[in-house]
Design an enzyme around this catalytic site. Structure first.
Site: not given
Ligand code: SDX
Length: 428
Positions: A269, A310, A368
Site C-alpha cells: 500500500h 493496482h 508510487d
C-alpha cells in the site's frame, strides 16, 4: 443509506425451491451493487477475501474507473485538479463537497495556518523514540496520542467537533511529519511559519535549522503541493477502509486516523513508494532489469515490481502520469534530468509495459512508481516517503470518516468461512 432498488437479482440454490430475491441499487456512475443483507437470515454469508468485489458503503467523495484510468474527486478529474487547483483547495473540496469561493478559501487557509503548531508537551513524546526509529512508527504513535490533548472536541456526534478535528489534523500532520524527520536527524524541531504556504511550510520545517533558514524553490514547493494533492484520497483503499472500520466502533478520530496510518505503512500500500527506491537500488543498473522482470514473473519468487499493479486500475493510474510529468519538471529545475535512478525507472517501465506477462495481467505504474524519485531528488530520505503519503492522504481519511459518522452507520463486523475443528470435549 442506499436509495430504492432499481432491479433485483434472483439467487437460486441447489435443492432450494424458492430463489432468494436480492435488491440491486445503482449509484450515479459505476457498477450497480447487489444488497446481500438478507442472506444471513437464509443461512448464508457472502465470501470475498480481500473484498475484491465488495462495496462496503455508500460514498459521494471519490470515484475511480479502473478500466479507463479515471479518478474524480467530488466529480472533478484528478488531471484538472493537479493543473488548476492546489492541495488546500482540494482538502476543502473533499471535506465540503464543493470548491470554495475566494472568501471561503481565504478563511480555510487562515484556519489551517492557525492550527499548525502542536502542544509543546507533545515534543517530549518524541524523546521516547530511539534516534533510528522509523518515522512511520513515530507518526502512528504521535497521531494516536493527539486525542490526549483535545478532550474539548472528541464528541464525534458534534459536527463542530468533527470540523475542528479535521482542521487540526490537516494542519498538524506536516508539523508532526517534519518533527519525525528532525528527531531522526538529531536536529531541533523547527516551528511552522504562518507567512508560508502549506507545502512551503512543510519543506521549511524539514530543512531549516536554527542556524540558517531554508530558501524554498517555488518549483519544489509546487511539486511538493502536487504530491500532497495526488495522494489526497482514493476511495475505499485499505487504509481508508481501516479508518472507516476503526471509526465505526465510535473510536475518536485521532485513533481512527492513527489506525489508517498503520495500515498505509505496508509495502503493498503506501509503503510502496519507499519500496520502489529500495527496489531500484537492488536492481542497481539497467543491465540487470531483464533478470528482475523474470523474477517478478516467477510464481515461486516473492519479488514484485514495486510501484506496478493496482487492485482497481487495470489501465494507467492517472496520478502516475501527472507524477511522471512533475518528476521531469523537478529534475529539470534541479539540473539532474540525467538522473540514473530515473533512467532506470523509465527503462523498467518501458520493458515491463512491453512484456506480455504485464500486458496480460494489466499491470501499469501506479502513484508510487515515480513519487519516490521526486522526493529523493528534493532531498527527502526514503524512510520519510510513506510519511509524506500519510500527510497527503489525511483529508481523504477525514472526509470518509466524517461522511460515515455524519449519517446512519453500523459497526463493521465481517463474518468468515470457518474451517477449524467442530466441537470436541476437553480430554479427561
Ligand atoms: C497504493 O487501493 C488503492 O487505491 C491504493 C492506492 C491509494 O492511493 O490508496 O492506490 C495506493 O497502494 C498503490 C499500490 C502500491 N503497491 C505496490 O506498488 C506494490 C506492488 N503491487 C502489487 O503488490 C499489487 O499489484 C497490488 C497489491 C497493488 C494489487 O494487488 P491485487 O489487486 O491483490 O492483485 P494481485 O496481487 O491479485 O495481482 C494480480 C496478478 C497476480 O498474478 P496471478 O496470481 O494472477 O498469477 O498480478 C500479479 C500477481 O502476482 N502482480 C504482479 C504485480 N502486481 C500484481 N506481478 C509482478 N509485479 C507486480 N507489481
Amino acid at each position: 443509506m442506499t436509495d430504492q432498488a432499481t432491479k433485483h437479482a434472483k439467487l437460486t440454490i441447489d435443492g432450494v425451491s424458492d430463489p432468494i430475491e436480492l435488491p440491486i441499487y445503482s449509484g450515479s456512475v459505476g457498477p450497480d451493487v447487489i444488497d446481500v443483507g438478507k442472506l444471513t437470515s437464509q443461512g448464508y454469508f457472502t465470501y470475498d477475501p480481500g473484498f475484491v468485489s465488495t462495496a462496503s458503503c455508500d460514498s459521494e467523495i471519490t470515484y475511480i474507473d479502473g478500466d479507463n484510468g479515471v479518478l474524480l474527486h467530488r466529480g472533478y478529474p484528478i488531471e484538472q485538479l493537479a493543473e488548476k487547483s492546489d492541495y488546500l483547495e482540494l482538502c476543502y473540496l473533499l471535506l465540503n463537497g464543493e470548491l470554495p469561493n475566494s472568501a471561503e478559501s481565504a478563511d480555510f487557509v487562515d484556519t489551517i495556518k492557525h492550527h499548525t503548531m502542536v502542544n509543546e508537551q507533545l515534543r517530549s513524546f518524541f524523546k521516547g523514540f530511539s534516534p533510528n526509529a522509523h518515522p512511520m512508527a513515530i507518526l502512528c504513535g504521535v497521531v494516536g496520542a493527539l486525542s490526549a490533548f483535545y478532550h474539548d472536541s472528541t464528541d464525534i456526534d458534534n459536527a463542530e467537533h468533527r470540523k475542528i478535528t479535521a482542521h487540526r489534523l490537516i494542519a498538524k500532520m506536516p508539523t508532526l511529519a517534519a518533527m519525525s524527520y528532525k528527531h531522526a536527524q538529531g536536529q531541533p524541531f523547527i516551528y511552522p511559519r504562518n507567512d508560508l504556504g502549506y507545502a512551503e511550510n512543510f519543506l521549511h520545517m524539514m530543512f531549516a535549522t536554527p542556524c540558517e533558514d531554508y530558501q524554498v524553490s517555488p518549483t519544489i514547493a509546487k511539486a511538493m503541493d502536487r504530491i500532497f494533492l495526488l495522494h489526497a484520497d482514493h476511495e475505499q483503499n485499505a487504509s481508508t477502509s481501516t479508518v472507516r472500520l476503526a471509526g465505526s466502533t465510535g473510536a475518536n478520530p485521532f485513533a481512527s486516523i492513527a489506525a489508517g496510518i498503520a495500515a498505509l505503512w505496508g509495502p503493498s500500500h503506501g509503503g510502496a513508494n519507499e519500496a520502489v527506491l529500495n527496489m531500484l537500488d537492488e536492481i542497481g543498473s539497467v543491465d540487470n532489469i531483464p533478470e528482475y522482470i523474470k523474477k517478478a514473473k516467477d510464481k515461486n519468487d516473492p519479488f514484485r515490481i514495486m510501484g506496478f499493479g493496482h487492485r482497481v486500475y487495470k489501465n494507467y493510474d492517472p496520478r502516475a502520469k501527472v507524477m511522471q510529468q512533475t518528476c521531469h519538471e523537478v529534475l529539470e529545475e534541479l539540473g539532474v534530468e540525467d538522473n540514473p535512478v530515473l533512467a532506470m525507472a523509465r527503462e523498467l517501465e518501458r520493458i515491463a509495459l512491453e512484456d506480455e506477462y504485464f500486458v496480460e495481467k494489466r499491470l501499469y505504474p501506479n502513484v508510487d512508481f515515480y513519487s519516490g524519485i521526486i522526493l529523493k531528488a528534493i532531498g527527502i530520505p526514503v524512510e520519510m516517503f510513506t510519511v509524506i503519503f500519510a500527510t497527503g492522504r489525511t483529508p481523504g481519511w477525514i472526509a470518509h470518516w466524517n461522511e460515515m459518522i455524519s449519517g446512519p452507520y453500523k459497526i463493521g463486523r465481517p463474518r468468515q468461512l470457518y474451517k477449524g475443528y467442530t466441537k470436541r470435549d476437553y480430554p479427561n
